[in-house]
Design a protein around this motif. Structure first.
Motif, PDB file in Angstrom:
ATOM      1  N   ASP A 160       8.501  -0.521  -0.051  1.00  0.00           N
ATOM      2  CA  ASP A 160       7.233  -0.954   0.533  1.00  0.00           C
ATOM      3  C   ASP A 160       7.313  -1.234   2.026  1.00  0.00           C
TER       4      ASP A 160
ATOM      5  N   GLY B 168      -2.436  -0.405  -5.813  1.00  0.00           N
ATOM      6  CA  GLY B 168      -1.532  -0.213  -4.691  1.00  0.00           C
ATOM      7  C   GLY B 168      -0.360  -1.174  -4.701  1.00  0.00           C
ATOM      8  N   VAL B 169      -0.129  -1.796  -5.837  1.00  0.00           N
ATOM      9  CA  VAL B 169       0.985  -2.724  -5.944  1.00  0.00           C
ATOM     10  C   VAL B 169       2.236  -1.954  -6.342  1.00  0.00           C
ATOM     11  N   ALA B 170       3.305  -2.156  -5.591  1.00  0.00           N
ATOM     12  CA  ALA B 170       4.530  -1.420  -5.862  1.00  0.00           C
ATOM     13  C   ALA B 170       5.254  -1.985  -7.075  1.00  0.00           C
ATOM     14  N   ARG B 171       5.681  -1.121  -7.937  1.00  0.00           N
ATOM     15  CA  ARG B 171       6.533  -1.496  -9.066  1.00  0.00           C
ATOM     16  C   ARG B 171       7.799  -0.652  -8.957  1.00  0.00           C
TER      17      ARG B 171
END
Lengths: 406, 364
Positions: A320, A342-345
């Motif tokens: 990110d 749009g949340v990074a995993r």
């Protein structure tokens, strides 16, 4: 702007834009019987023939869809339903653990809503599903399996799967195989008939065609239960007025991408090898994920990895943070794992390959395409050192939570 | 300056980010994903972390023309804000989670990360002002819109945190901010203000706590006589100063209403008494924070113990690592766990978390 995210979407080819633009102003529903309808129908059918020719399929095997996700859903759910209808024991779906979410989530949906069992086919450390592994799974579950789905090439780490060998194993057990070839068509030699697969997903915007247009290649011998009901326009398997302008552009782009594939793949692989070598020189502890020879990073076998793909983990960095810092310098790439918010995993692909959480979170994908140049690589190589150094100051994961109470 | 703008999806933070751009800064928007399992759509005025809010924030960033990212801080928020909120209630205290979020999330994790990424400041849509004195010191002040002033929930910030903060809205009223949002074409202009605790979507704090803390029955005791007046199912459902919902079986001897005076979690006892007994004249706080230099001796200033509460003249003094606040006029309904913020006029001087309160009976 340095665009290194062709695996997300690649620019449309001028020929495809021209084909589409010319048709956008023309009226005609390809299902209508009058002259305008006939004209649209002719464009669709000529496009079908042209696309089929390019990918080694028969025209009747081409089912136009609204893109790759729809084709994946149609293949996984449609095959499951039709196979279960024919034999109620066949309720198991075998999918590789590194599939795109369009396949993964379709399988999970079948599990949650249709009583399906799901086998997640493990992959080796480079992300490859081995035919032996599939054979063992099919030996074990024998006649319970409805279908197998293994992608042709992985969208994140670029690993190419032994699709023909997997299809052979599946057929030996009487099971059809679907492959998501969205990343492969135009990047690798793809011949539907020669591969032996029963269903193949492709999409326009990864090969110079338009967004929102794709196809499922479906063998004539395979029955499929429809997902979308209505006019039955596409072989009674897919309903909806066919999008003649987009289909024409898709066919033009596919034809051009396939024709130019050998020469372009060689150019991009060489550009990519240069990128990998130089990034590794600037950031010596960078880890190249996917299929490669750790002792000789300059020698990639084109059949083992997508030619335009370079996928790294940068130890001590968060993907990110790298993305944000590169974006601020006008370099566009991807962590390859964004959800709708749009949340990074951490990437499920890297986790399936056995990577630890940190390595999965520290990954970044650079993907080259038809208009990539050496200048793009130069810009990345120049930026990556300071960016990685800066990202290391930010750290890898959210620091352990501190609890302070009064 | 390179500015990181926290964008909740609401009108304030959107206008704040737009003003930062207009002031000539290089602004990047960031939305904090704080909910562990975010709902798709907003319902009413509560919640700040639905996917719709994330989309609203992204849309605002598009209109303003700045890069936009989502940072997933749900796990940090769960531990540092939500779990602490529950633990504080379990310990018989009354926390303010907004304050904790500013202290532990926005001006800690987010600010630190921003600084590490090369940003110079964190911009938020808080209604408060930052004033830089000629000698270089910076002070936090109330917003010009007294009704919307949020200096109280920022009162926990240290001088270092304030040094990297940017609050572009402090000189405007909420009405002006909304009008500006409309003028700028920001679709969030008419979005309702958010109230209450953002992570309790239905606003039912009692049920939220009951689900997490379970049943813990105990007695309700008269402070004066020691008589047991009733029973409760969990002391955490009570707050000092609370009058309604006590469910007492007998009226008070004097016929006057009774209020919660204290909560003792160990003995699960809720103590009740008269309004007069509720008034406290002294507060003792822990974890004192100073927006500027630490005062050398007793400090004459004003105390505020809750957001949008009234202020009371006081003398504050550091005694060891504790802050002692003697109030000129007794104040009712002050609970341990609340934060006392000290003001000098409209300037925030410092703050502390109230550990206990002292009730001095007024001489007859």
């Amino acid at each position: 702007m340095v665009y290194l995210d062709h695996a997300a979407s690649t620019p449309m080819l001028p020929e495809a834009v021209a084909a589409m633009a010319e048709l956008l102003g023309q009226v005609g529903n390809a299902s209508s019987l009058h002259a305008a309808g006939r004209r649209a129908r002719r464009i669709v059918e000529e496009s079908r023939e042209r696309l089929a020719q390019a990918v080694g399929a028969r025209p009747s095997e081409v089912i136009f869809t609204g893109g790759g996700t729809e084709a994946d859903n149609l293949a996984v759910k449609g095959l499951f339903w039709s196979r279960r209808a024919a034999d109620t024991r066949r309720r198991r779906v075998v999918v590789s653990a590194v599939e795109h979410h369009a396949v993964l989530d379709s399988a999970e949906w079948l599990w949650a809503h249709e009583g399906a069992e799901v086998s997640w086919l493990p992959v080796d450390p480079v992300g490859r599903a081995q035919p032996d592994t599939l054979a063992a799974e099919l030996d074990r579950y024998g006649d319970e399996v409805a279908l197998v789905s293994v992608m042709w090439a992985n969208n994140e780490v670029g690993t190419v799967q032994p699709v023909a060998a997997l299809a052979e194993v599946a057929h030996a057990h009487g099971v059809p195989l679907h492959t998501d070839a969205v990343q492969a068509v135009g990047a690798l030699p793809v011949d539907f008939a020669a591969s032996g697969v029963d269903a193949l997903t492709m999409t326009g915007h990864k090969l110079g065609g338009p967004l929102g247009a794709g196809a499922l290649l479906l063998s004539r011998t395979v029955e499929l239960t429809p997902l979308l009901h209505g006019g039955g326009q596409e072989r009674d398997v897919r309903s909806g007025t066919v999008d003649a302008p987009a289909i024409a552009a898709l066919a033009v782009a596919t034809d051009l991408a396939v024709t130019g594939q050998p020469e372009r793949a060689a150019r991009l692989a060489s550009l990519r090898d240069d990128l990998v070598r130089r990034v590794c020189r600037v950031v010596p502890d960078a880890v190249l994920n996917g299929d490669y020879d750790p002792h000789n990073t300059s020698d990639f076998s084109p059949s083992a990895r997508l030619p335009g793909n370079a996928h790294f983990s940068f130890p001590g960095c968060e993907g990110d943070a790298l993305l944000l810092l590169l974006d601020a310098r006008g370099i566009e790439c991807s962590t390859g794992s964004a959800c709708s918010a749009g949340v990074a995993r951490p990437s499920h692909v890297l986790l399936a390959m056995g990577a630890a959480n940190d390595r999965a979170r520290s990954s970044l994908r650079f993907s080259l395409g038809h208009n990539s140049t050496a200048t793009d690589v130069d810009a990345l190589v120049e930026a990556i050192g300071p960016v990685v150094e800066r990202a290391r100051r930010v750290g890898t994961t959210t620091p352990a939570a501190t609890v302070g109470t009064a | 300056m390179r500015v990181l703008a926290a964008m909740s999806g609401g009108v304030d933070s959107a206008v704040a980010a737009a003003r930062a751009v207009e002031a000539g800064h290089d602004v990047t928007g960031v939305h904090l994903a704080l909910a562990s399992a975010p709902a798709s759509l907003r319902t009413g005025a509560r919640g700040c972390c639905t996917l719709e809010d994330a989309r609203d924030a992204r849309r605002a960033a598009d209109v303003i023309g700045i890069p936009f990212y989502v940072w997933d801080l749900a796990e940090r928020f769960r531990v540092d804000v939500v779990e602490e909120f529950v633990a504080e209630y379990a310990a018989g205290r009354t926390p303010n989670p907004c304050l904790r979020c500013n202290e532990k999330i926005k001006f800690a994790v987010v600010l630190d990360r921003g600084l590490a990424l090369g940003f110079d400041a964190l911009c938020t849509g808080h209604h408060a002002r930052l004033v830089d004195a000629p000698d270089g010191t910076r002070s936090l002040r109330r917003s010009v819109d007294a009704a919307k002033d949020q200096s109280y929930v920022l009162g926990v910030l240290t001088a270092d945190q304030l040094a990297a903060a940017m609050f572009p809205l402090g000189d405007s009223t909420k009405e002006q901010v909304r009008a500006e949002a409309t003028a700028r074409g920001l679709a969030v202009a008419d979005k309702p203000d958010s109230y209450d605790v953002c992570f309790i979507a239905d606003g039912d704090t009692g049920r939220f706590l009951r689900d997490r803390l379970g049943s813990a029955p105990g007695p309700v005791v008269d402070a004066a006589t020691g008589d047991v007046l009733g029973a409760h199912d969990g002391a955490y459902a009570y707050t000092v100063g609370q009058r309604r919902g006590l469910g007492l079986s007998r009226p008070a001897a004097d016929g006057r209403p009774r209020f919660v005076l204290g909560i003792s979690p160990v003995s699960r006892t809720v103590t009740v008494g008269s309004a007069a007994e509720l008034a406290v004249s002294e507060l003792v706080g822990v974890r004192p924070r100073w927006g500027g230099s630490v005062p050398a001796g007793p400090l004459r200033c004003a105390a505020q113990v809750r957001a949008h509460g009234s202020v009371t003249g006081c003398v504050a003094e550091l005694v060891g690592d504790r802050l002692q606040v003697r109030l000129e006029v007794p104040v009712r309904g002050v609970a341990p766990g609340q934060t006392v913020v000290l003001y000098d006029g409209d300037r925030v001087v410092g703050s502390a978390t109230i550990e206990f309160t002292v009730h001095h009976p007024v001489p007859a």
